[in-house]
Design a protein around this motif. Structure first.
Motif, PDB file in Angstrom:
ATOM      1  N   THR A   1       2.516  -4.470   3.386  1.00  0.00           N
ATOM      2  CA  THR A   1       3.647  -3.581   3.580  1.00  0.00           C
ATOM      3  C   THR A   1       3.189  -2.186   3.167  1.00  0.00           C
ATOM      4  OG1 THR A   1       5.273  -5.308   3.153  1.00  0.00           O
ATOM      5  CG2 THR A   1       6.003  -3.045   2.854  1.00  0.00           C
ATOM      6  N   PHE A   2       3.666  -1.163   3.865  1.00  0.00           N
ATOM      7  CA  PHE A   2       3.261   0.213   3.585  1.00  0.00           C
ATOM      8  C   PHE A   2       4.490   1.012   3.151  1.00  0.00           C
ATOM      9  CE2 PHE A   2       0.348  -1.644   6.533  1.00  0.00           C
ATOM     10  CZ  PHE A   2      -0.898  -1.198   6.131  1.00  0.00           C
ATOM     11  N   ALA A   3       4.341   1.778   2.087  1.00  0.00           N
ATOM     12  CA  ALA A   3       5.448   2.591   1.585  1.00  0.00           C
ATOM     13  C   ALA A   3       4.995   4.040   1.441  1.00  0.00           C
ATOM     14  CB  ALA A   3       5.937   2.059   0.247  1.00  0.00           C
ATOM     15  N   PHE A   4       5.857   4.956   1.853  1.00  0.00           N
ATOM     16  CA  PHE A   4       5.588   6.389   1.753  1.00  0.00           C
ATOM     17  C   PHE A   4       6.738   7.057   1.027  1.00  0.00           C
ATOM     18  CE2 PHE A   4       3.284   4.851   5.421  1.00  0.00           C
ATOM     19  CZ  PHE A   4       2.050   5.473   5.297  1.00  0.00           C
ATOM     20  N   LEU A   5       6.426   8.127   0.318  1.00  0.00           N
ATOM     21  CA  LEU A   5       7.451   8.838  -0.431  1.00  0.00           C
ATOM     22  C   LEU A   5       8.016  10.008   0.350  1.00  0.00           C
ATOM     23  CD1 LEU A   5       5.906   8.820  -4.012  1.00  0.00           C
ATOM     24  CD2 LEU A   5       7.145   7.031  -2.777  1.00  0.00           C
ATOM     25  N   GLN A   6       7.529  10.192   1.569  1.00  0.00           N
ATOM     26  CA  GLN A   6       8.067  11.202   2.466  1.00  0.00           C
ATOM     27  C   GLN A   6       8.554  10.532   3.741  1.00  0.00           C
ATOM     28  OE1 GLN A   6       5.117  14.179   3.279  1.00  0.00           O
ATOM     29  NE2 GLN A   6       5.454  15.285   1.369  1.00  0.00           N
ATOM     30  N   LYS A   7       9.460  11.197   4.425  1.00  0.00           N
ATOM     31  CA  LYS A   7       9.955  10.709   5.703  1.00  0.00           C
ATOM     32  C   LYS A   7       8.827  10.648   6.712  1.00  0.00           C
ATOM     33  CE  LYS A   7      13.264  11.854   9.359  1.00  0.00           C
ATOM     34  NZ  LYS A   7      14.313  12.821   9.805  1.00  0.00           N
TER      35      LYS A   7
ATOM     36  N   PRO B   1       1.313  -0.176  14.081  1.00  0.00           N
ATOM     37  CA  PRO B   1       1.629  -1.278  15.001  1.00  0.00           C
ATOM     38  C   PRO B   1       3.070  -1.737  14.835  1.00  0.00           C
ATOM     39  CG  PRO B   1      -0.501  -1.645  13.962  1.00  0.00           C
ATOM     40  CD  PRO B   1       0.107  -0.458  13.279  1.00  0.00           C
ATOM     41  N   ARG B   2       3.637  -2.285  15.886  1.00  0.00           N
ATOM     42  CA  ARG B   2       5.063  -2.570  15.946  1.00  0.00           C
ATOM     43  C   ARG B   2       5.542  -3.511  14.852  1.00  0.00           C
ATOM     44  NH1 ARG B   2       6.926  -4.419  21.660  1.00  0.00           N
ATOM     45  NH2 ARG B   2       5.777  -6.300  21.060  1.00  0.00           N
ATOM     46  N   ARG B   3       4.780  -4.504  14.505  1.00  0.00           N
ATOM     47  CA  ARG B   3       5.236  -5.491  13.519  1.00  0.00           C
ATOM     48  C   ARG B   3       5.033  -5.044  12.080  1.00  0.00           C
ATOM     49  NH1 ARG B   3       3.361 -11.495  15.656  1.00  0.00           N
ATOM     50  NH2 ARG B   3       4.828 -11.657  17.400  1.00  0.00           N
ATOM     51  N   THR B   4       4.422  -3.903  11.873  1.00  0.00           N
ATOM     52  CA  THR B   4       4.138  -3.448  10.520  1.00  0.00           C
ATOM     53  C   THR B   4       5.425  -3.042   9.804  1.00  0.00           C
ATOM     54  OG1 THR B   4       2.035  -2.561  11.328  1.00  0.00           O
ATOM     55  CG2 THR B   4       2.739  -1.864   9.141  1.00  0.00           C
ATOM     56  N   VAL B   5       5.561  -3.483   8.561  1.00  0.00           N
ATOM     57  CA  VAL B   5       6.702  -3.086   7.741  1.00  0.00           C
ATOM     58  C   VAL B   5       6.343  -1.769   7.046  1.00  0.00           C
ATOM     59  CG1 VAL B   5       8.217  -3.678   5.822  1.00  0.00           C
ATOM     60  CG2 VAL B   5       7.404  -5.467   7.386  1.00  0.00           C
ATOM     61  N   VAL B   6       7.047  -0.708   7.402  1.00  0.00           N
ATOM     62  CA  VAL B   6       6.814   0.619   6.835  1.00  0.00           C
ATOM     63  C   VAL B   6       8.092   1.089   6.163  1.00  0.00           C
ATOM     64  CG1 VAL B   6       6.167   3.006   7.298  1.00  0.00           C
ATOM     65  CG2 VAL B   6       5.109   1.161   8.612  1.00  0.00           C
ATOM     66  N   LEU B   7       8.027   1.351   4.874  1.00  0.00           N
ATOM     67  CA  LEU B   7       9.170   1.824   4.113  1.00  0.00           C
ATOM     68  C   LEU B   7       9.002   3.312   3.832  1.00  0.00           C
ATOM     69  CD1 LEU B   7       9.267  -1.056   1.478  1.00  0.00           C
ATOM     70  CD2 LEU B   7      10.416  -0.959   3.696  1.00  0.00           C
ATOM     71  N   ALA B   8      10.018   4.086   4.162  1.00  0.00           N
ATOM     72  CA  ALA B   8       9.975   5.523   3.915  1.00  0.00           C
ATOM     73  C   ALA B   8      11.397   6.049   3.858  1.00  0.00           C
ATOM     74  CB  ALA B   8       9.185   6.230   5.022  1.00  0.00           C
ATOM     75  N   PRO B   9      11.623   7.126   3.120  1.00  0.00           N
ATOM     76  CA  PRO B   9      12.976   7.707   3.087  1.00  0.00           C
ATOM     77  C   PRO B   9      13.375   8.204   4.475  1.00  0.00           C
ATOM     78  CG  PRO B   9      11.552   8.635   1.366  1.00  0.00           C
ATOM     79  CD  PRO B   9      10.675   7.869   2.290  1.00  0.00           C
TER      80      PRO B   9
ATOM     81  N   ILE C   1       0.862  -1.178   0.000  1.00  0.00           N
ATOM     82  CA  ILE C   1       0.000   0.000   0.000  1.00  0.00           C
ATOM     83  C   ILE C   1       0.900   1.229   0.000  1.00  0.00           C
ATOM     84  CG2 ILE C   1      -1.839   1.226   1.211  1.00  0.00           C
ATOM     85  CD1 ILE C   1      -2.730  -1.414   2.392  1.00  0.00           C
ATOM     86  N   VAL C   2       0.684   2.119  -0.960  1.00  0.00           N
ATOM     87  CA  VAL C   2       1.585   3.242  -1.185  1.00  0.00           C
ATOM     88  C   VAL C   2       0.851   4.565  -1.011  1.00  0.00           C
ATOM     89  CG1 VAL C   2       3.273   4.236  -2.763  1.00  0.00           C
ATOM     90  CG2 VAL C   2       2.757   1.793  -2.890  1.00  0.00           C
ATOM     91  N   ASP C   3       1.528   5.534  -0.395  1.00  0.00           N
ATOM     92  CA  ASP C   3       0.989   6.887  -0.233  1.00  0.00           C
ATOM     93  C   ASP C   3       2.122   7.864  -0.508  1.00  0.00           C
ATOM     94  OD1 ASP C   3      -0.166   9.372   0.860  1.00  0.00           O
ATOM     95  OD2 ASP C   3      -1.660   8.052   1.782  1.00  0.00           O
ATOM     96  N   HIS C   4       1.792   9.041  -1.043  1.00  0.00           N
ATOM     97  CA  HIS C   4       2.846  10.000  -1.371  1.00  0.00           C
ATOM     98  C   HIS C   4       3.246  10.859  -0.181  1.00  0.00           C
ATOM     99  CE1 HIS C   4      -0.656  12.716  -1.778  1.00  0.00           C
ATOM    100  NE2 HIS C   4       0.204  13.699  -1.530  1.00  0.00           N
ATOM    101  N   THR C   5       2.441  10.871   0.895  1.00  0.00           N
ATOM    102  CA  THR C   5       2.724  11.764   2.011  1.00  0.00           C
ATOM    103  C   THR C   5       2.579  11.056   3.349  1.00  0.00           C
ATOM    104  OG1 THR C   5       2.079  13.859   3.082  1.00  0.00           O
ATOM    105  CG2 THR C   5       0.321  12.558   2.089  1.00  0.00           C
ATOM    106  N   THR C   6       3.293  11.572   4.344  1.00  0.00           N
ATOM    107  CA  THR C   6       3.133  11.083   5.717  1.00  0.00           C
ATOM    108  C   THR C   6       2.452  12.123   6.589  1.00  0.00           C
ATOM    109  OG1 THR C   6       5.377  11.865   6.217  1.00  0.00           O
ATOM    110  CG2 THR C   6       5.123   9.541   5.644  1.00  0.00           C
ATOM    111  N   LEU C   7       1.964  13.208   5.996  1.00  0.00           N
ATOM    112  CA  LEU C   7       1.164  14.157   6.769  1.00  0.00           C
ATOM    113  C   LEU C   7      -0.096  13.440   7.246  1.00  0.00           C
ATOM    114  CD1 LEU C   7       1.487  17.401   4.605  1.00  0.00           C
ATOM    115  CD2 LEU C   7       2.511  16.958   6.838  1.00  0.00           C
ATOM    116  N   PRO C   8      -0.519  13.660   8.489  1.00  0.00           N
ATOM    117  CA  PRO C   8      -1.617  12.872   9.064  1.00  0.00           C
ATOM    118  C   PRO C   8      -3.004  13.317   8.616  1.00  0.00           C
ATOM    119  CG  PRO C   8      -0.806  14.442  10.686  1.00  0.00           C
ATOM    120  CD  PRO C   8       0.099  14.581   9.491  1.00  0.00           C
TER     121      PRO C   8
END
Length: 409
Positions: free
Chosen positions: A66-72, A80-88, A40-47
């Motif tokens: 797995t979750f991927a974001f294009l922002q830090k 949740p702790r076990r979630t794989v989150v990819l972000a710069p 699951i991909v999103d371009h922002t980490t703003l809430p």
């Protein structure tokens, strides 16, 4: 001489490697081995609402994702702790974001890529592999009121034509999909609102009827219609209603873009014979919802869904909202008050009705709490899991029933 050439070539390769490394962060070595079937991909980490919804999905879903974001991710999105989150690990420019996403898509073997925004959907369809299917979570309308002609053309020609399924968050968002792509629509899966349906149990009932405590909870951008609430109060002020009758709290900020609209609202509020408090962006909304009586939502264009509507109902507030878009699907005459979208007169009439009828307020609160249960996160996640399983066709993506929900990824 040969040694010098080899040394020079090695130096060039080293420089190339360093340049490539500067475009994206190194992904964790363990990521390649993750047994996940959807990304699951999103371009922002703003809430924003769509982004916060992902954290709720991660905590409740039985699917491996797995979750991927294009922002830090600076921590405002707590997974949740076990979630794989990819972000710069730092801020990236547009080209660098594309490079980062391409790296993520190539290193992962998920067959299903889910875009959480229209913007990231453009990136995904351009970069995904041939073996990867694309699903678009539609949180916004793609009609003329919501997008410019150019943006609509890009979404229709580029994104929808390369998408396997569109998951709308309301019947209204589904209705904005062009006829040629209607066959891609799944059943409606409403947005996560972060509610259980039982939040009202923390409310202390008031014995006094006035002043009626109004709450506006939204981004401070013009289409959210906070100015319409002030228009309605101006009408009521002319009828000799005052601070003894109504007080208003306005929560939210522009998040992105200038604060000119917020400044205009504050200037206007000073001229009203009511107490109007601006509390800015609020991280924890529960105390705010529990301390007010009426949630006023006044979007001047159709609201795609309206997570705040569900939150208001669940926390035991009377909800007043426009008669179009998602709010009109959530509310009926027994669970809330609908007014004519864009009409300050209609909104003023609704507020006056509440002031004059405590019995109506009590009835709306009770029915609203019942209505909120069907929009609770535990019900919503079932719809998403069913839809994703249907698209994937892999029953083995089910995880264990228990999910660890403490900690932050």
């Amino acid at each position: 001489m040969l040694l010098q050439k080899n040394a020079s070539w090695s130096l060039i390769k080293l420089k190339i490697h360093r340049i490539r490394s500067s475009f994206s962060r190194r992904l964790p070595e363990t990521v390649d081995a993750v047994d996940a079937s959807l990304l699951i991909v999103d371009h922002t980490t703003l809430p924003g609402g769509a982004e916060l919804a992902l954290t709720h999905f991660a905590g409740l879903s039985k699917l491996n994702a797995t979750f991927a974001f294009l922002q830090k991710n600076d921590g405002r999105l707590a997974f949740p702790r076990r979630t794989v989150v990819l972000a710069p690990d730092r801020s990236l420019g547009a080209i660098q974001q594309l490079h980062f996403l391409r790296t993520v898509l190539r290193r992962h073997k998920q067959s299903l890529i889910v875009s959480n925004t229209l913007r990231v959907g453009i990136y995904v369809v351009l970069l995904k592999g041939r073996h990867q299917e694309h699903v678009l979570l539609l949180h916004d309308g793609i009609d003329g009121q919501s997008l410019s002609p150019l943006k609509r053309a890009i979404i229709n020609w580029l994104v929808l034509s390369r998408t396997k399924a569109i998951v709308p968050n309301s019947r209204w968002t589904a209705s904005t999909v062009p006829e040629k792509f209607q066959g891609l629509l799944t059943t409606v899966a409403h947005s996560f609102s972060g509610t259980t349906g039982n939040e009202h149990r923390g409310r202390v009932e008031r014995t006094d009827a006035r002043p009626l405590r109004l709450l506006s909870l939204s981004r401070l951008v013009k289409w959210k219609g906070v100015h319409l609430v002030l228009d309605a109060l101006e009408i009521l002020a002319k009828e000799n209603f005052g601070e003894r009758d109504l007080i208003l709290t306005i929560a939210g900020s522009a998040i992105l873009g200038p604060d000119k609209y917020a400044a205009e609202l504050k200037s206007r509020a000073k001229l009203l014979p009511f107490s109007v408090e601006f509390v800015g962006q609020v991280a924890q909304i529960a105390p705010l919802l529990l301390s007010n009586d009426v949630l006023v939502h006044a979007s001047v264009r159709p609201e795609p869904f309206g997570q705040v509507i569900v939150q208001g109902l669940s926390y035991g507030l009377v909800v007043v909202a426009p008669d179009s878009g998602g709010p009109a699907e959530i509310l009926n005459e027994e669970s809330g008050l609908l007014f004519t979208r864009g009409s300050s007169i209609s909104l003023a009439n609704a507020l006056r009705h509440l002031l004059e009828s405590p019995e109506l307020r009590k009835s709306l609160v009770e029915n609203g709490q019942v209505a909120a249960i069907s929009y609770s996160d535990s019900e919503i996640v079932k719809k998403f899991d069913t839809i994703f399983r249907s698209v994937l066709g892999f029953p083995e993506v089910l995880q264990e029933e228990s999910k660890i929900s403490d900690g932050v990824a």
